[in-house]
Design a protein around this motif. Sequence first.
Motif, PDB file in Angstrom:
ATOM      1  N   VAL A   1       1.012  -1.170  -0.089  1.00 21.16           N
ATOM      2  CA  VAL A   1       0.034   0.106  -0.017  1.00 21.16           C
ATOM      3  C   VAL A   1       0.877   1.283   0.185  1.00 21.16           C
ATOM      4  CG1 VAL A   1      -1.628   1.337   1.247  1.00 21.16           C
ATOM      5  CG2 VAL A   1      -1.948  -1.352   1.125  1.00 21.16           C
ATOM      6  N   SER A   2       2.021   1.139   0.510  1.00 23.17           N
ATOM      7  CA  SER A   2       2.819   2.381   0.788  1.00 23.17           C
ATOM      8  C   SER A   2       3.580   2.703  -0.572  1.00 23.17           C
ATOM      9  CB  SER A   2       4.070   1.886   2.192  1.00 23.17           C
ATOM     10  OG  SER A   2       4.746   0.954   1.448  1.00 23.17           O
ATOM     11  N   GLU A   3       3.807   1.660  -1.573  1.00 22.43           N
ATOM     12  CA  GLU A   3       4.293   2.157  -2.680  1.00 22.43           C
ATOM     13  C   GLU A   3       3.491   3.091  -3.601  1.00 22.43           C
ATOM     14  OE1 GLU A   3       5.529  -0.825  -6.442  1.00 22.43           O
ATOM     15  OE2 GLU A   3       6.345  -1.223  -4.751  1.00 22.43           O
ATOM     16  N   SER A   4       4.445   3.890  -4.160  1.00 25.50           N
ATOM     17  CA  SER A   4       3.758   4.829  -5.150  1.00 25.50           C
ATOM     18  C   SER A   4       3.459   4.211  -6.652  1.00 25.50           C
ATOM     19  CB  SER A   4       4.711   5.972  -5.503  1.00 25.50           C
ATOM     20  OG  SER A   4       4.383   7.047  -6.327  1.00 25.50           O
ATOM     21  N   THR A   5       2.278   4.082  -6.762  1.00 26.24           N
ATOM     22  CA  THR A   5       1.958   3.349  -8.177  1.00 26.24           C
ATOM     23  C   THR A   5       0.945   3.952  -9.101  1.00 26.24           C
ATOM     24  OG1 THR A   5       2.273   1.265  -6.809  1.00 26.24           O
ATOM     25  CG2 THR A   5       0.883   1.122  -9.068  1.00 26.24           C
ATOM     26  N   ASP A   6       1.188   4.098 -10.201  1.00 26.43           N
ATOM     27  CA  ASP A   6       0.312   4.841 -11.314  1.00 26.43           C
ATOM     28  C   ASP A   6      -1.042   3.753 -11.208  1.00 26.43           C
ATOM     29  OD1 ASP A   6      -0.836   5.992 -13.181  1.00 26.43           O
ATOM     30  OD2 ASP A   6       0.175   5.337 -14.752  1.00 26.43           O
ATOM     31  N   THR A   7      -1.933   3.947 -10.422  1.00 29.85           N
ATOM     32  CA  THR A   7      -3.285   3.294 -10.324  1.00 29.85           C
ATOM     33  C   THR A   7      -4.112   3.426 -11.419  1.00 29.85           C
ATOM     34  OG1 THR A   7      -4.505   5.052  -9.240  1.00 29.85           O
ATOM     35  CG2 THR A   7      -3.234   3.577  -7.877  1.00 29.85           C
ATOM     36  N   ALA A   8      -4.025   4.513 -12.494  1.00 26.97           N
ATOM     37  CA  ALA A   8      -4.835   4.722 -13.408  1.00 26.97           C
ATOM     38  C   ALA A   8      -4.743   3.782 -14.742  1.00 26.97           C
ATOM     39  CB  ALA A   8      -4.765   6.014 -14.182  1.00 26.97           C
ATOM     40  N   SER A   9      -3.544   2.984 -14.588  1.00 26.70           N
ATOM     41  CA  SER A   9      -3.090   2.124 -15.747  1.00 26.70           C
ATOM     42  C   SER A   9      -3.882   0.523 -15.380  1.00 26.70           C
ATOM     43  CB  SER A   9      -1.559   1.958 -15.832  1.00 26.70           C
ATOM     44  OG  SER A   9      -1.069   1.575 -14.638  1.00 26.70           O
ATOM     45  N   PHE A  10      -4.581   0.448 -14.301  1.00 27.52           N
ATOM     46  CA  PHE A  10      -5.276  -0.534 -14.174  1.00 27.52           C
ATOM     47  C   PHE A  10      -6.730  -0.628 -14.358  1.00 27.52           C
ATOM     48  CE2 PHE A  10      -1.115  -0.844 -12.051  1.00 27.52           C
ATOM     49  CZ  PHE A  10      -0.606  -1.954 -12.216  1.00 27.52           C
ATOM     50  N   ALA A  11      -7.222  -1.483 -14.690  1.00 28.40           N
ATOM     51  CA  ALA A  11      -8.671  -1.564 -14.924  1.00 28.40           C
ATOM     52  C   ALA A  11      -9.315  -1.592 -13.561  1.00 28.40           C
ATOM     53  CB  ALA A  11      -9.142  -2.849 -15.824  1.00 28.40           C
ATOM     54  N   ALA A  12      -8.887  -2.152 -12.626  1.00 28.39           N
ATOM     55  CA  ALA A  12      -9.589  -2.207 -11.323  1.00 28.39           C
ATOM     56  C   ALA A  12      -8.508  -2.863 -10.201  1.00 28.39           C
ATOM     57  CB  ALA A  12     -10.616  -3.638 -11.175  1.00 28.39           C
ATOM     58  N   ALA A  13      -8.815  -2.597  -9.023  1.00 35.68           N
ATOM     59  CA  ALA A  13      -7.794  -3.067  -7.917  1.00 35.68           C
ATOM     60  C   ALA A  13      -8.607  -3.431  -6.568  1.00 35.68           C
ATOM     61  CB  ALA A  13      -7.309  -1.596  -7.462  1.00 35.68           C
ATOM     62  N   PHE A  14      -7.772  -4.082  -5.826  1.00 37.22           N
ATOM     63  CA  PHE A  14      -8.486  -4.438  -4.553  1.00 37.22           C
ATOM     64  C   PHE A  14      -7.477  -4.046  -3.584  1.00 37.22           C
ATOM     65  CE2 PHE A  14      -6.552  -8.395  -5.991  1.00 37.22           C
ATOM     66  CZ  PHE A  14      -5.978  -8.999  -4.944  1.00 37.22           C
ATOM     67  N   VAL A  15      -7.645  -3.616  -2.215  1.00 35.88           N
ATOM     68  CA  VAL A  15      -6.749  -3.050  -1.133  1.00 35.88           C
ATOM     69  C   VAL A  15      -7.002  -4.048  -0.040  1.00 35.88           C
ATOM     70  CG1 VAL A  15      -6.055  -1.576   0.056  1.00 35.88           C
ATOM     71  CG2 VAL A  15      -6.723  -1.139  -2.203  1.00 35.88           C
ATOM     72  N   ILE A  16      -6.236  -4.636   0.451  1.00 40.23           N
ATOM     73  CA  ILE A  16      -6.266  -5.221   1.978  1.00 40.23           C
ATOM     74  C   ILE A  16      -5.210  -4.529   2.524  1.00 40.23           C
ATOM     75  CG2 ILE A  16      -6.194  -7.710   2.961  1.00 40.23           C
ATOM     76  CD1 ILE A  16      -6.276  -8.953   0.251  1.00 40.23           C
ATOM     77  N   SER A  17      -5.917  -3.720   3.600  1.00 37.13           N
ATOM     78  CA  SER A  17      -5.063  -2.875   4.408  1.00 37.13           C
ATOM     79  C   SER A  17      -6.123  -2.367   5.703  1.00 37.13           C
ATOM     80  CB  SER A  17      -4.878  -1.673   3.450  1.00 37.13           C
ATOM     81  OG  SER A  17      -4.259  -0.624   4.422  1.00 37.13           O
ATOM     82  N   THR A  18      -5.167  -2.052   6.726  1.00 36.13           N
ATOM     83  CA  THR A  18      -6.175  -1.392   8.055  1.00 36.13           C
ATOM     84  C   THR A  18      -5.940   0.075   7.999  1.00 36.13           C
ATOM     85  OG1 THR A  18      -3.978  -1.526   9.073  1.00 36.13           O
ATOM     86  CG2 THR A  18      -5.458  -3.475   9.312  1.00 36.13           C
ATOM     87  N   ARG A  19      -5.085   0.490   6.830  1.00 36.61           N
ATOM     88  CA  ARG A  19      -4.946   1.906   6.788  1.00 36.61           C
ATOM     89  C   ARG A  19      -6.075   2.767   6.404  1.00 36.61           C
ATOM     90  NH1 ARG A  19       1.407   2.816   4.914  1.00 36.61           N
ATOM     91  NH2 ARG A  19       2.142   1.072   5.780  1.00 36.61           N
ATOM     92  N   ALA A  20      -6.174   4.012   6.939  1.00 35.84           N
ATOM     93  CA  ALA A  20      -7.392   4.907   6.754  1.00 35.84           C
ATOM     94  C   ALA A  20      -7.288   5.520   5.528  1.00 35.84           C
ATOM     95  CB  ALA A  20      -7.780   5.944   8.027  1.00 35.84           C
ATOM     96  N   ASN A  21      -6.044   6.164   5.452  1.00 37.51           N
ATOM     97  CA  ASN A  21      -5.680   6.874   4.016  1.00 37.51           C
ATOM     98  C   ASN A  21      -5.372   5.901   2.911  1.00 37.51           C
ATOM     99  OD1 ASN A  21      -6.698   9.500   5.136  1.00 37.51           O
ATOM    100  ND2 ASN A  21      -4.706   9.146   6.466  1.00 37.51           N
ATOM    101  N   LEU A  22      -5.962   5.867   1.654  1.00 42.76           N
ATOM    102  CA  LEU A  22      -5.479   4.828   0.759  1.00 42.76           C
ATOM    103  C   LEU A  22      -5.381   5.585  -0.447  1.00 42.76           C
ATOM    104  CD1 LEU A  22      -8.088   2.004   1.617  1.00 42.76           C
ATOM    105  CD2 LEU A  22      -5.622   2.037   2.151  1.00 42.76           C
ATOM    106  N   PRO A  23      -4.686   4.881  -1.462  1.00 46.82           N
ATOM    107  CA  PRO A  23      -4.356   5.846  -2.718  1.00 46.82           C
ATOM    108  C   PRO A  23      -5.848   6.108  -3.333  1.00 46.82           C
ATOM    109  CG  PRO A  23      -3.078   3.841  -2.596  1.00 46.82           C
ATOM    110  CD  PRO A  23      -3.987   3.792  -1.125  1.00 46.82           C
ATOM    111  N   ARG A  24      -5.822   7.083  -4.320  1.00 46.21           N
ATOM    112  CA  ARG A  24      -7.099   7.275  -5.015  1.00 46.21           C
ATOM    113  C   ARG A  24      -7.191   6.348  -6.221  1.00 46.21           C
ATOM    114  NH1 ARG A  24      -9.893  11.844  -3.245  1.00 46.21           N
ATOM    115  NH2 ARG A  24      -8.845  13.140  -1.828  1.00 46.21           N
ATOM    116  N   PHE A  25      -8.376   5.936  -6.587  1.00 51.94           N
ATOM    117  CA  PHE A  25      -8.517   5.436  -7.619  1.00 51.94           C
ATOM    118  C   PHE A  25      -9.554   5.898  -8.556  1.00 51.94           C
ATOM    119  CE2 PHE A  25      -6.760   2.377  -4.804  1.00 51.94           C
ATOM    120  CZ  PHE A  25      -5.755   1.514  -5.277  1.00 51.94           C
ATOM    121  N   SER A  26      -9.517   5.964  -9.918  1.00 56.90           N
ATOM    122  CA  SER A  26     -10.540   6.341 -10.681  1.00 56.90           C
ATOM    123  C   SER A  26     -11.429   5.076 -11.054  1.00 56.90           C
ATOM    124  CB  SER A  26     -10.047   7.071 -11.895  1.00 56.90           C
ATOM    125  OG  SER A  26      -8.970   6.169 -12.374  1.00 56.90           O
TER     126      SER A  26
END
Length: 371
Positions: A199-224
């Motif tokens: 989760v902490s890694e900086s990733t270009d989320t826009a290049s993915f069709a979908a995502a799933f996050v398994i995390s306890t963190r409140a602040n997550l990366p933004r996804f379109s």
Amino acid sequence: MESRPAHVIALSEPAANVARKVRQVLADEGQTVRLHLPSRFARREEGESPINGDFKTLMAESFGNASCMVFVTAAGIAVRAIAGEIKDKKTDPAVLVIDNQGQFVISLLSGHLGKANEIARRLAAALGATPVITTASDSLKIPALDELAVSRGWRVENWDEVKQVMAAMVNGDKVLAMVDRLHYLEQLEFPSNVKVVPVSESTDTASFAAAFVISTRANLPRFSNPVLVIRPRTVIVGVGCRRGISKDNIVFAIRESLKAADRSFSAVKCLATIELKRYETNLVEAAADLGLPLEFVTAEDIARVENRFSGSGFVKSKVGVGAVCEPVAYLSGREPELVLGKTVYGGVTVAVFEETPNDANNRNSEEGQMS
């Protein structure tokens, strides 16, 4: 053991013989089973229930309270019988269909969350039959995310996204998996179109069709694009409070501590406090209002570990130990690590810990595989 009963239904004499075998298999697994047969076949002395009236009445009485429904009938009969009762994949029971000769066991409904696929495989093995599993993820051997979450006691924050994210995986689209800890996905095999990153890694989320996050963190990366958020319930909030402090103050302190720790409320496993606070009404009511279990830890248990935490002579004079919120949280988890140390919010002290089972074994492999 499943507390809700399983219902087995058959309409012909050959089917009744198969249904009795099914009942025995499920009963041997510790399941309560109710066998429904036409009156002329039902052996009442053996607890078999005669079918009185039509399926509509039987379904209305049994479907919503069943762990699974096994029809030893034609598939069409089963479909028409349950059509008016189906409500939600999170609550519908497993529904299976077996032919009159017991050659095929079909997982018809709730293959993942209701465990119909798993039950179909077990029944087929016991009957010497062929299991018929049609869910796309199973046929492609892709882990079902909703089933994974429920089986591990995790919370799914947005059930509506399950279908879209799973469809992207099945269709071969690029899917991003962001996790706090690699061991969340241990022993699971995802297709090559799924990229796993922390989760902490900086990733270009826009290049993915979908995502799933398994995390306890409140602040997550933004996804379109569609993103499924799953919360492992591993966060423990330790609470100490002044006698008579208001319930609202306690709730405020808990919520503020989670914000400060960057942990989602959905990831909280429990609250913890000292046994002496068992009858602190406002604290008990605060936990109830938040919908969280409240664990109590004895002063004797705290005394065994309090030297690991900073203490207060004043607190020790009142409750017999020098620290409360940190040790009670520490003692209420499995291999917990400190996320937020003792923090004071107007008469309430709070600390946040997070369980980290397997981390010691996986930390090095995480760094290697996620770099």
